[in-house]
Every structure is written in structure tokens, then in C-alpha cells.
Design an enzyme around this catalytic site. Structure first.
Site, PDB file in Angstrom:
ATOM      1  N   GLN A  70      17.137 -42.498 -12.182  1.00 54.26           N
ATOM      2  CA  GLN A  70      17.658 -42.504 -10.818  1.00 54.26           C
ATOM      3  C   GLN A  70      16.881 -43.473  -9.937  1.00 54.26           C
ATOM      4  O   GLN A  70      15.638 -43.471  -9.954  1.00 54.26           O
ATOM      5  CB  GLN A  70      17.581 -41.113 -10.195  1.00 54.26           C
ATOM      6  CG  GLN A  70      18.346 -41.058  -8.878  1.00 54.26           C
ATOM      7  CD  GLN A  70      18.159 -39.768  -8.114  1.00 54.26           C
ATOM      8  OE1 GLN A  70      17.065 -39.444  -7.675  1.00 54.26           O
ATOM      9  NE2 GLN A  70      19.239 -39.019  -7.938  1.00 54.26           N
ATOM     10  N   CYS A 100      18.870 -37.554  -0.964  1.00 58.82           N
ATOM     11  CA  CYS A 100      17.509 -37.119  -0.637  1.00 58.82           C
ATOM     12  C   CYS A 100      17.338 -36.952   0.884  1.00 58.82           C
ATOM     13  O   CYS A 100      17.608 -37.886   1.650  1.00 58.82           O
ATOM     14  CB  CYS A 100      16.501 -38.134  -1.168  1.00 58.82           C
ATOM     15  SG  CYS A 100      14.810 -37.620  -0.823  1.00 58.82           S
ATOM     16  N   ASP A 202      22.172 -24.003  -6.766  1.00 57.57           N
ATOM     17  CA  ASP A 202      22.039 -22.552  -6.939  1.00 57.57           C
ATOM     18  C   ASP A 202      22.389 -22.028  -8.325  1.00 57.57           C
ATOM     19  O   ASP A 202      22.769 -20.860  -8.451  1.00 57.57           O
ATOM     20  CB  ASP A 202      22.884 -21.806  -5.903  1.00 57.57           C
ATOM     21  CG  ASP A 202      22.428 -22.090  -4.477  1.00 57.57           C
ATOM     22  OD1 ASP A 202      21.305 -22.618  -4.319  1.00 57.57           O
ATOM     23  OD2 ASP A 202      23.178 -21.788  -3.536  1.00 57.57           O
TER      24      ASP A 202
HETATM   25  C1  LIG Z   1      10.839 -30.577  -5.713  1.00 54.24           C
HETATM   26  C2  LIG Z   1      12.207 -31.208  -5.708  1.00 54.24           C
HETATM   27  C3  LIG Z   1      12.338 -32.558  -5.993  1.00 54.24           C
HETATM   28  C4  LIG Z   1      13.603 -33.157  -5.987  1.00 54.24           C
HETATM   29  N1  LIG Z   1      13.711 -34.482  -6.286  1.00 54.24           N
HETATM   30  C5  LIG Z   1      14.938 -35.069  -6.321  1.00 54.24           C
HETATM   31  C6  LIG Z   1      15.092 -36.453  -6.718  1.00 54.24           C
HETATM   32  O1  LIG Z   1      14.124 -37.149  -7.050  1.00 54.24           O
HETATM   33  N2  LIG Z   1      16.349 -36.954  -6.704  1.00 54.24           N
HETATM   34  C7  LIG Z   1      17.452 -36.207  -6.376  1.00 54.24           C
HETATM   35  O2  LIG Z   1      18.578 -36.719  -6.390  1.00 54.24           O
HETATM   36  N3  LIG Z   1      17.331 -34.903  -6.017  1.00 54.24           N
HETATM   37  C8  LIG Z   1      16.122 -34.333  -6.021  1.00 54.24           C
HETATM   38  N4  LIG Z   1      16.011 -32.996  -5.716  1.00 54.24           N
HETATM   39  C9  LIG Z   1      17.236 -32.191  -5.502  1.00 54.24           C
HETATM   40  C10 LIG Z   1      17.688 -31.521  -6.811  1.00 54.24           C
HETATM   41  O3  LIG Z   1      17.991 -32.483  -7.809  1.00 54.24           O
HETATM   42  C11 LIG Z   1      18.923 -30.631  -6.588  1.00 54.24           C
HETATM   43  O4  LIG Z   1      19.961 -31.424  -6.096  1.00 54.24           O
HETATM   44  C12 LIG Z   1      18.672 -29.484  -5.599  1.00 54.24           C
HETATM   45  O5  LIG Z   1      17.400 -28.895  -5.784  1.00 54.24           O
HETATM   46  C13 LIG Z   1      19.756 -28.396  -5.713  1.00 54.24           C
HETATM   47  O6  LIG Z   1      19.791 -27.825  -7.010  1.00 54.24           O
HETATM   48  P1  LIG Z   1      19.186 -26.344  -7.321  1.00 54.24           P
HETATM   49  O7  LIG Z   1      19.862 -25.390  -6.404  1.00 54.24           O
HETATM   50  O8  LIG Z   1      19.496 -26.110  -8.785  1.00 54.24           O
HETATM   51  O9  LIG Z   1      17.717 -26.427  -7.033  1.00 54.24           O
HETATM   52  C14 LIG Z   1      14.756 -32.384  -5.695  1.00 54.24           C
HETATM   53  C15 LIG Z   1      14.608 -31.025  -5.406  1.00 54.24           C
HETATM   54  C16 LIG Z   1      13.364 -30.427  -5.407  1.00 54.24           C
HETATM   55  C17 LIG Z   1      13.247 -28.957  -5.104  1.00 54.24           C
END
Ligand SMILES: Cc1cc2nc3c(=O)[nH]c(=O)nc-3n(C[C@H](O)[C@H](O)[C@H](O)COP(=O)(O)O)c2cc1C
Length: 333
Positions: A70, A100, A202
Site C-alpha cells: 500500500q 487514513c 468490525d
Molecule cells: C493501528 C492501525 C494502523 C492502521 N494502518 C493502516 C494503514 O497503514 N493503511 C490503511 O489503509 N488502513 C490502516 N488502518 C485501518 C485498518 O486497515 C482498517 O481499515 C480499520 O482498522 C477498520 O477495520 P477493523 O474494524 O477490522 O479494525 C489502521 C488501523 C489501525 C488500528
């Protein structure tokens, strides 16, 4: 291999996560059942300036493929140049970050800032698709806030620009990581485009993954926060999707083996000084909710050599196994 076939074979996707989904952790997730793994986001400006640490982030291995790298940035020409560099390596796809919400990234016009400038988002997608040697994906949020939902427009623009698949994190930028992901919008986006859609937000279990696939019709399910300290979620989810059965949690022996393997791979990648420090957060997550975990976490954060950390992990699991055995004996009494 086409992204559609990869997801059909196994729809479980490891999310891009800055500071987490590096090469050692991606390989563990892949071995435990992820069908597709994403790298942490990489700055195109740093890549172009040949920043040493950033180039280290491009490290990969055949065992983790197919892998997605990415990138984030705000200038079409820089994005194209970086895509050209990255796509010459051992990667299967490039992904553009358009979600982001971190202030520093937004200030530079990248990440979720692009949700407010569809013209620039389209230019970037066209530039990256034109320069990349591998297919390009894009990861978006629903919009900047509830009053400016752009997911369908952006996904359709992506398809028109030649993007191979779109990931929808079903929150707005304004929501950050709080509130609920709106899976209904994943369904709406899926219905509006012909390219594969990966749903995100989620998912914390195999049951959640199945529900997202069934409710939205999406092609892949991306998991992020639930993997912190628990990469076994991929094995559990894969088994649940294939058989409907919920697997037992990993044994203490297996947890110990994965933690030690993660530690050793990280130290191989970063060296002892940085590798041990980088592992602290992972080791804390691995022991969250486990008996005696709080003391282990306090100790581990002060250790600096691989030997010390290894000994502490081994001792912790001796204690954990003893407490499990004692609890089992007590339940027979
Ligand atoms: C610590 C952390 C780092 C993340 N880094 C990125 C990233 O580098 N690029 C990205 O597109 N999303 C990033 N995200 C977002 C996640 O990829 C994801 O879209 C978001 O956490 C929702 O998914 P979940 O509910 O399964 O956590 C990050 C999220 C967290 C919590």
C-alpha cells in the site's frame, strides 16, 4: 492470478496496518490462513527519496504471496513514480490509501483527504494504473463525514480508471475508528460496480466474516484490529467459512511457538536493538486476557536482548501451563 480468483479461493484478507503488518507478521497471518495480505502504508515521497527504512518496508518473501503493497501520497506524478518502483519488486498488487485519518497524512493531502477531492483521486488512480506493472487496488472510506458520502462515486471512478478491486472501510473519516461500520454501504457499493469489493470494519470472528459475506455480497473480508495479538483469527475464520465449526483457541504451546517465531523473524529483519523494541507491543497483545499476562507485560517492556525476552516467554508459558493444569485438576474435584 486475478484478484477475483484469489478472493474466491479464500476471501480472508489481512488489512494494511501501520507499525503492525510488516513482513514477519504478514507471513504468520498467511500461514495461519489469510488468503491475501496487505503491507503497512508506505510514503511515496520517502520511497522516491530512497529513504533506507522505507525501502526496508518493501521486503517480502514468496511464502507470503500474493501480497499487496500500500502506498500513500497526494501528487499523481510521485504516486506514479513510486508505483513504478514498488511494482518492480516481488509484489502482486499495489493499493492506494484513500482512508487514513491521521492529521499529518491529511495535512499533506493524502489518505482520507482524497475523499474530499474526487478530481485529484481520479488523477491519482489513473497515474498509478498507468505506471504500475501489477494490478492496482484502492482502499476507501465511505466519505469525509455523514453529509458527504462518496463511496459509490469513488468506487465507480476506480472501476473506470482500471482499478482491479476496491476495499471499503465502512466508516467516514469523521468516525475515525469509533461507532459501527455501516455494512449496508458495502452492499450498496458492491451493487454499483463490476470489480471485486472487499468489505472492512468490525469483523472480529469467523461468524462476523460469514455474516459480512452473506449480508453484503462482498468478495473479500478484511480484518484489522482483531488480528492484534491474535493471528489465529484467520485459521478460525477459514475453518468456520469452510465447515461452520468454531475451532478451539490455540494451545499455550502454540501461542509460545508463534511468539518466539515472531520475535526471531523480527530480530532477523531489524537487528536485536530495534527488533526487541518493535516486538514489545506484539508480545503485550499476545498475552492480553491470558492468566498472569499483566506481570509478563510489565517485565517484557524492560528487557533488551533476545536471550532475555526468549527466557521470559518460556518462563511465562511454564507458569501458564501449570495454572491451566491446576484449574483442570480443581474441576475434577
Ligand atoms: C493501528 C492501525 C494502523 C492502521 N494502518 C493502516 C494503514 O497503514 N493503511 C490503511 O489503509 N488502513 C490502516 N488502518 C485501518 C485498518 O486497515 C482498517 O481499515 C480499520 O482498522 C477498520 O477495520 P477493523 O474494524 O477490522 O479494525 C489502521 C488501523 C489501525 C488500528
Amino acid at each position: 492470478m486475478q484478484i477475483r480468483d484469489i478472493l474466491k479461493n479464500n476471501p480472508l484478507v489481512l488489512a494494511p496496518m501501520a507499525g503492525i503488518t510488516d513482513f514477519p507478521f504478514r507471513r504468520i497471518c498467511k500461514e495461519l490462513g489469510a488468503g491475501l495480505v496487505f503491507s503497512e502504508m508506505v510514503s511515496v515521497e520517502a520511497l522516491i527519496r530512497e529513504h533506507k527504512r522505507t525501502h526496508g518496508m518493501l521486503r517480502t518473501d514468496s511464502a507470503e504471496r500474493p501480497v499487496v503493497f500500500q502506498i500513500f501520497g497526494s501528487k499523481p506524478a510521485s504516486m506514479a513514480e513510486a508505483a513504478h518502483i514498488v511494482s518492480q519488486g516481488e509484489v502482486d498488487f499495489i493499493d492506494i490509501n484513500m482512508g487514513c485519518p491521521v492529521p499529518k497524512i491529511l495535512k499533506s493531502g493524502a489518505g482520507a483527504a482524497l475523499l474530499r477531492d474526487l478530481g485529484l483521486a481520479k488523477e491519482i488512480m489513473a497515474a498509478v494504473v498507468g505506471a504500475s506493472k501489477v494490478p492496482v487496488l484502492v482502499k476507501i472510506r465511505l466519505g469525509w463525514d455523514a453529509k458527504s458520502i462518496v463511496a459509490v462515486d469513488l468506487a465507480q471512478a476506480a472501476a473506470a480508471a482500471g482499478i482491479a478491486a476496491v476495499t471499503v472501510h465502512a466508516r467516514t473519516k469523521a468516525q475515525g475508528f469509533s461507532g459501527h461500520a455501516d455494512w449496508g454501504m458495502i452492499k450498496v457499493v458492491k451493487k454499483s460496480v463490476g470489480i471485486p469489493v472487499i468489505g472492512n470494519g468490525d469483523v472480529r470472528s469467523g461468524q462476523d466474516a460469514k455474516r459480512m459475506l452473506d449480508e453484503t455480497g462482498c468478495d473479500g473480508v478484511m480484518i484489522a484490529r482483531a488480528i492484534q495479538g491474535y493471528p489465529w483469527i484467520f485459521r478460525e475464520a477459514k475453518q468456520y467459512l469452510e465447515t461452520g465449526l468454531v475451532q478451539a483457541q490455540p494451545s499455550p504451546e502454540e501461542r509460545q511457538a508463534v511468539m518466539l517465531r515472531h520475535l526471531n523473524d523480527m530480530v532477523k529483519l531489524l537487528g536485536e536493538y530495534a527488533g526487541v523494541r518493535e516486538m514489545r507491543k506484539h508480545l503485550c497483545w499476545y498475552t492480553k486476557g491470558l492468566h498472569g499476562g499483566a506481570e509478563f507485560r510489565t517485565t517484557i517492556n524492560h528487557l533488551v536482548t533476545v536471550k532475555e525476552v526468549t527466557r521470559e516467554i518460556e518462563e511465562y508459558f511454564v507458569g501458564l501451563r501449570e495454572s491451566v493444569a491446576t484449574a483442570q485438576q480443581a474441576s475434577f474435584c
